[in-house]
Scaffold this motif. Structure first.
Motif, short mmCIF file in Angstrom:
data_model
loop_
_atom_site.label_atom_id
_atom_site.label_comp_id
_atom_site.label_asym_id
_atom_site.label_seq_id
_atom_site.Cartn_x
_atom_site.Cartn_y
_atom_site.Cartn_z
N ARG A 1 0.06 41.07 29.68
CA ARG A 1 -1.10 41.37 31.12
C ARG A 1 -0.63 40.94 32.70
N PRO A 2 -0.73 41.61 33.02
CA PRO A 2 -0.10 41.79 34.64
C PRO A 2 -0.40 40.61 35.53
N ILE A 3 0.43 40.57 35.83
CA ILE A 3 0.15 38.73 37.02
C ILE A 3 1.13 38.92 38.17
N ALA A 4 0.49 37.76 39.20
CA ALA A 4 0.42 38.01 40.48
C ALA A 4 1.74 36.35 40.87
N SER A 5 1.59 36.08 40.01
CA SER A 5 2.18 34.45 40.37
C SER A 5 3.36 33.52 39.10
N PRO A 6 4.08 33.30 39.43
CA PRO A 6 4.30 32.08 38.03
C PRO A 6 3.52 31.45 37.17
N LEU A 7 2.44 31.12 38.27
CA LEU A 7 1.86 29.58 38.06
C LEU A 7 0.78 30.84 36.97
N GLU A 8 0.79 31.95 37.18
CA GLU A 8 -0.16 32.37 36.35
C GLU A 8 0.31 33.21 34.39
N ALA A 9 1.58 32.68 34.35
CA ALA A 9 2.65 33.13 33.60
C ALA A 9 2.43 31.70 32.24
N LEU A 10 2.63 30.48 33.45
CA LEU A 10 2.27 28.86 32.63
C LEU A 10 1.13 28.65 32.30
N VAL B 1 3.62 38.81 29.77
CA VAL B 1 3.21 38.91 30.76
C VAL B 1 4.13 39.34 32.02
N ALA B 2 3.92 39.95 33.15
CA ALA B 2 4.74 40.67 34.04
C ALA B 2 4.07 40.92 35.21
N PHE B 3 4.73 41.42 36.23
CA PHE B 3 4.41 41.26 37.92
C PHE B 3 3.76 43.17 37.65
N GLY B 4 2.96 43.59 37.97
CA GLY B 4 1.29 44.31 37.93
C GLY B 4 2.45 45.84 38.21
N ASP B 5 3.68 45.71 39.33
CA ASP B 5 4.45 47.41 39.00
C ASP B 5 5.12 47.60 38.14
N MET B 6 5.79 46.67 37.61
CA MET B 6 6.89 46.88 36.20
C MET B 6 5.91 46.92 35.78
N LEU B 7 4.63 47.57 35.32
CA LEU B 7 4.41 48.30 34.08
C LEU B 7 4.34 49.36 33.68
N ARG B 8 4.51 50.16 34.90
CA ARG B 8 4.57 51.41 35.82
C ARG B 8 5.48 52.44 35.43
N VAL B 9 6.77 51.71 35.41
CA VAL B 9 8.14 52.17 35.12
C VAL B 9 8.46 52.70 34.14
N PRO B 10 8.97 53.92 34.32
CA PRO B 10 9.62 54.70 32.98
C PRO B 10 10.76 53.75 32.58
N VAL B 11 10.87 54.20 31.32
CA VAL B 11 12.54 53.70 30.41
C VAL B 11 13.24 55.45 29.79
N VAL C 1 4.73 33.35 24.85
CA VAL C 1 4.77 33.39 25.91
C VAL C 1 5.93 34.44 26.58
N VAL C 2 6.07 35.60 26.55
CA VAL C 2 7.14 36.54 27.28
C VAL C 2 7.01 36.39 28.79
N PHE C 3 7.61 35.79 29.72
CA PHE C 3 7.29 36.22 31.03
C PHE C 3 8.62 37.39 31.53
N PHE C 4 8.45 38.00 31.92
CA PHE C 4 9.52 39.28 32.37
C PHE C 4 9.33 39.35 33.73
N ALA C 5 10.78 38.16 34.06
CA ALA C 5 10.44 37.89 35.71
C ALA C 5 11.29 38.85 36.17
N ALA C 6 10.71 39.62 36.80
CA ALA C 6 12.41 41.02 37.77
C ALA C 6 11.64 40.23 39.07
N GLY C 7 12.88 40.19 39.87
CA GLY C 7 12.68 40.45 41.42
C GLY C 7 14.00 39.83 42.39
N PHE C 8 13.79 39.78 43.48
CA PHE C 8 14.88 39.35 44.78
C PHE C 8 14.23 37.28 44.53
N GLU C 9 15.18 37.18 45.75
CA GLU C 9 15.29 35.56 45.85
C GLU C 9 13.51 35.30 45.88
#
Length: 381
Positions: free
Chosen positions: A111-120, A80-90, A131-139
């Motif tokens: 699965r795209p999510i909008a909140s950490p609670l969705e991962a839970l 699971v990851a925040f939606g924007d991360m799904l389109r970033v190329p490597v 289940v792996v939560f790919f958690a990218a972001g700032f503070e």
């Protein structure tokens, strides 16, 4: 009576400005508000507002995204990851899967999510599956991730953490002499969590004016006026132009959670290098997807061109405020929101995506890339 945006514009125009003054707006949300409101066209020509490093999608390490892709493709996990991360190329060979979106299309359970609670909730509903939560972001993103871990998570949920702090990137630019700006508009959302005082180093250490801003034209123009007036008068201080939500010390509960769950460490920023004190790391290995899937973590870092921007992409220079989006060689040609080459064209906090979405096409001459010096020291001076 409160001042309007027009009132602040009038006050800015009345200032005895120098021939040129450059102010960086650190936050991607600020850049979106500035650009969509057309504030640049309303300001005196002497003022340059420079987009800064406030897009977590743009600076997320390429190797972290690659690891997420490999986990989803080759391990029996729900990722699971925040939606924007799904389109970033490597950076992979032609024909290979280069984004989480493509991995999902190939059959991976992503699965795209909008909140950490969705991962839970996903982990709770699938207790027999990892289940792996790919958690990218700032503070502002890491605070709710920390709260989630403080409350406790099931054994089948792990975190692929790619959290970053914003102030060290600005500090690195100023310390290494790579800064191209004369003042700073500090990020409102980050300051809401961490406190306005986190940005006093700009004034005290580097002698530049700074102001925290919200996300309305009124708040942004008030902060810009403060920075410009400080510069003109030589009376420097950190001004809080977002007092409705920002206090001096921020959210104490969030601070407690962040400290309890994470340590602060040197960290990689895509295309830029290692920046001191700029990353969050999990205190407990049992939550860490890199610990649970060590082979994927090793393979992600040991590839040719791991961590780099795609060939020809100038996203790193855009993030560092060294060129405008339309100065990138690929902007609007090979790289568009429909088919992004670099990460700055993916997120709605990426400057390239923002500029393209409001109709800004190529207005600047093609810029040749300048050398970017990575920050390799550990610890704040």
């Amino acid at each position: 009576m409160s001042l309007t945006a027009n009132d602040w514009l009038k006050k800015i125009r009345e200032l005895p400005l120098p021939e040129k003054i450059k102010v960086i707006n650190v936050c991607g949300g600020h850049e979106r508000a500035i650009t969509t409101a057309g504030l640049r066209s309303a300001l005196p020509e002497a003022i340059e507002l420079i987009p800064g490093p406030g897009c977590p999608v743009c600076i997320c390490p390429e190797e972290d995204i690659y690891m997420a892709i490999q986990l989803a493709l080759h391990e029996s996990v729900i990722l699971v990851a925040f939606g924007d991360m799904l389109r970033v190329p490597v950076n992979v060979a032609k024909g290979e899967i280069r984004s989480l979106q493509q991995a999902k299309a190939a059959g991976a359970d992503i699965r795209p999510i909008a909140s950490p609670l969705e991962a839970l909730h996903i982990a709770q509903h699938h207790p027999d599956q990892a289940v792996v939560f790919f958690a990218a972001g700032f503070e502002t993103t890491m605070a709710p991730v920390a709260a989630l871990l403080v409350q406790g998570i099931p054994e089948n949920l792990s975190i692929l953490l790619s959290g970053r702090l914003t102030w060290p990137a600005v500090d690195m630019l100023l310390r290494t002499g790579q800064a191209t700006f004369d003042g700073v508009i500090a990020p409102g959302h980050v300051a809401t969590v961490m406190g306005a005082e986190e940005w006093t180093f700009i004034v005290e250490k580097y002698g530049l004016p700074a102001a925290v801003a919200g996300f309305t034209p009124v708040s942004l123009l008030a902060a810009l006026y403060s920075v410009l007036r400080q510069h003109v008068e030589g009376r420097l201080f950190l001004d809080n132009c977002y007092p409705e939500l920002v206090s001096a010390h921020g959210n104490k509960t969030a601070h407690t959670h962040l400290h309890h769950v994470f340590t602060v460490t040197a960290a990689m920023w895509r295309g830029i290098g290692i920046i001191a004190d700029s990353g969050f790391s999990l205190r407990e290995a049992r939550y860490d997807a890199r610990w649970r899937f060590p082979d994927c973590a090793t393979n992600a870092s040991n590839r040719k061109r791991a961590g780099e921007m795609p060939a020809g992409c100038d996203c790193a220079r855009v993030v560092l405020g060294q060129i405008y989006p339309d100065g990138c060689r690929l902007y609007g040609t090979a790289c568009t929101p429909r088919s992004p080459v670099g990460p700055c064209m993916v997120s709605d906090e990426g400057a390239c995506r923002i500029w393209w979405s409001v109709g800004i096409r190529s207005t600047a001459p093609t810029a040749q890339p300048a050398e970017i010096t990575p920050e390799l020291s550990i610890g704040r001076e």
